[in-house]
Every structure is written in structure tokens, then in C-alpha cells.
Design a protein around this motif. Structure first.
Motif, PDB file in Angstrom:
ATOM      1  N   ASN A   9     -10.000   4.542   4.719  1.00 26.59           N
ATOM      2  CA  ASN A   9      -9.199   3.972   4.041  1.00 26.59           C
ATOM      3  C   ASN A   9      -8.493   2.693   4.456  1.00 26.59           C
ATOM      4  OD1 ASN A   9      -6.941   4.882   5.404  1.00 26.59           O
ATOM      5  ND2 ASN A   9      -6.490   6.511   3.868  1.00 26.59           N
ATOM      6  N   ALA A  10      -7.945   1.969   3.817  1.00 21.54           N
ATOM      7  CA  ALA A  10      -7.333   0.669   4.120  1.00 21.54           C
ATOM      8  C   ALA A  10      -6.359   0.932   5.580  1.00 21.54           C
ATOM      9  CB  ALA A  10      -6.813  -0.240   2.981  1.00 21.54           C
ATOM     10  N   ALA A  11      -5.566   1.761   5.483  1.00 19.42           N
ATOM     11  CA  ALA A  11      -4.664   1.888   6.759  1.00 19.42           C
ATOM     12  C   ALA A  11      -5.564   2.211   8.022  1.00 19.42           C
ATOM     13  CB  ALA A  11      -3.591   3.040   6.190  1.00 19.42           C
ATOM     14  N   VAL A  12      -6.540   3.098   7.937  1.00 17.95           N
ATOM     15  CA  VAL A  12      -7.287   3.525   9.002  1.00 17.95           C
ATOM     16  C   VAL A  12      -7.953   2.472   9.245  1.00 17.95           C
ATOM     17  CG1 VAL A  12      -9.172   4.953   9.817  1.00 17.95           C
ATOM     18  CG2 VAL A  12      -7.437   6.113   8.191  1.00 17.95           C
ATOM     19  N   ARG A  13      -8.443   1.369   8.592  1.00 15.28           N
ATOM     20  CA  ARG A  13      -9.330   0.359   9.046  1.00 15.28           C
ATOM     21  C   ARG A  13      -8.390  -0.501   9.723  1.00 15.28           C
ATOM     22  NH1 ARG A  13     -11.952   0.827   4.102  1.00 15.28           N
ATOM     23  NH2 ARG A  13     -10.607  -0.770   2.941  1.00 15.28           N
ATOM     24  N   ARG A  14      -6.938  -0.684   9.245  1.00 19.12           N
ATOM     25  CA  ARG A  14      -6.053  -1.806   9.863  1.00 19.12           C
ATOM     26  C   ARG A  14      -5.805  -1.188  11.325  1.00 19.12           C
ATOM     27  NH1 ARG A  14      -3.744  -1.874   4.662  1.00 19.12           N
ATOM     28  NH2 ARG A  14      -2.183  -0.399   5.465  1.00 19.12           N
ATOM     29  N   VAL A  15      -5.396   0.106  11.569  1.00 19.19           N
ATOM     30  CA  VAL A  15      -5.170   0.628  12.715  1.00 19.19           C
ATOM     31  C   VAL A  15      -6.248   0.609  13.762  1.00 19.19           C
ATOM     32  CG1 VAL A  15      -4.680   2.868  13.932  1.00 19.19           C
ATOM     33  CG2 VAL A  15      -3.490   2.217  11.987  1.00 19.19           C
TER      34      VAL A  15
END
Length: 188
Positions: A9-15
Motif C-alpha cells: 500500500n501507499a504507506a509501505v511504499r513511502r517507507v
């Protein structure tokens, strides 16, 4: 182990964008740190044995960044808890200060929820039950020890409910929680 995250998801991609290590390495380290009584330096040594050079402070940063993302991603998939809870509190040292750890387990011994508080009083017990009931639903029965604060906190919760939670006060039925807390009190 961890489910494969082919489309994170987007949060994992940002991290992941900010961290240069492979996601499976980061998730493995964070999982071991959370699930096992290992220190960060032990994890550093274990990863070095697997030909992955990572500093213990890096693993700590991964835990800080990834755990909220993991909780958000897997929280909705959490399995339902039983309707009979055993709740107890204990005191442990956190960053040099004594804190009360409120915990409840279900019949199978799975942890339902936990809460750290500075005081052991009616307000802390009430806050714990509100926090545990919100995502898990209300139990039919809660077994507590002879603590007056826990009893008072449950009575406040019951005032707001149409169908009250049955309260059992007995020390011997809470052995499941007490035995489980031995692992928490061991020093890392």
C-alpha cells in the motif's frame, strides 16, 4: 512468516522509498524484534550471520517506522477474540520508570489488547476497557482479580451499556494472564 507484499500500500511504499534495504529483510528484523525476546544487538548479529550487514540502531528505526504501517495494514484482518476475557495488570520498568501494563487474554491465551499507564486506578482501568472493547467488541464475561480499581472501571463501562458485562472476581482463574506476564517481565 510475513505475507508477500507484491503490491504494497501507499504507506509501505513511502517507507520503503526512504529505506535502502529489501522489504523482506526489514520485515524479518522487525518481526523478530517484536515477537521474540531479542535485543537489537542480537538481531544485528543474527543478520550478520545471514550475510546482511545492518546496525542495531537501523533495526530500531525500522521498527519505529514500520510497526504503525503494519498495524494499520493488518489490523482489519485481526481474528475475532473470544467472549470470555481474563484481565490483569502488572508493573514493569519502561525507560527507567515503573508503569502499569494492563492486559487481557481470551480463553485460548491470545492477547486481546494492552495499555501502559502511570497509575493503577479506576480511570486507568476504564480507559483500558474502552480501548480493548472498541476494536474487539464487548465480552460477555470478564474475569479479574480482587482489584477494586478494575471492578470500578468495569462498573463505569456497564453503566453505559444496555447488556452489562458479567464480572467474575477470582484470583485463580486469572492464572492464564499471570503466567503469560512472566515472559513480559523478563529483561531483554
Amino acid at each position: 512468516m510475513w505475507p508477500t507484499m507484491t503490491t504494497p500500500n501507499a504507506a509501505v511504499r513511502r517507507v520503503r522509498k526512504r529505506l535502502p534495504y529489501p522489504l523482506d529483510v526489514m520485515l524479518t528484523c522487525v518481526r523478530w524484534y517484536v515477537a521474540c525476546p531479542l535485543s537489537l544487538r542480537h538481531l544485528e548479529e543474527m543478520m550478520l550471520e545471514r550475510a546482511v550487514s545492518v546496525d542495531h540502531s537501523t533495526v530500531h528505526r525500522w521498527a519505529i517506522k514500520l510497526l504503525p504501517v503494519i498495524e494499520k495494514a493488518f489490523g482489519p484482518r485481526k481474528r475475532e477474540v473470544g467472549k470470555s476475557w481474563r484481565m490483569d495488570e502488572t508493573y514493569i520498568k519502561v525507560k527507567g520508570e515503573w508503569k502499569y501494563l494492563y492486559r487481557a487474554v481470551e480463553e485460548a491465551g491470545n492477547t486481546i489488547d494492552f495499555l501502559f499507564r502511570a497509575k493503577r486506578d479506576k480511570t486507568a482501568a476504564q480507559r483500558y476497557f474502552e480501548k480493548a472493547i472498541a476494536p474487539n467488541g464487548a465480552p460477555e464475561t470478564v474475569t479479574i482479580d480482587k482489584s477494586g480499581a478494575n471492578l470500578a472501571g468495569l462498573h463505569i463501562i456497564n453503566l453505559e451499556r444496555e447488556a452489562p458485562i458479567k464480572i467474575r472476581q477470582t484470583k485463580c482463574l486469572n492464572n492464564v494472564v499471570g503466567q503469560d506476564q512472566r515472559a513480559i517481565k523478563t529483561v531483554k
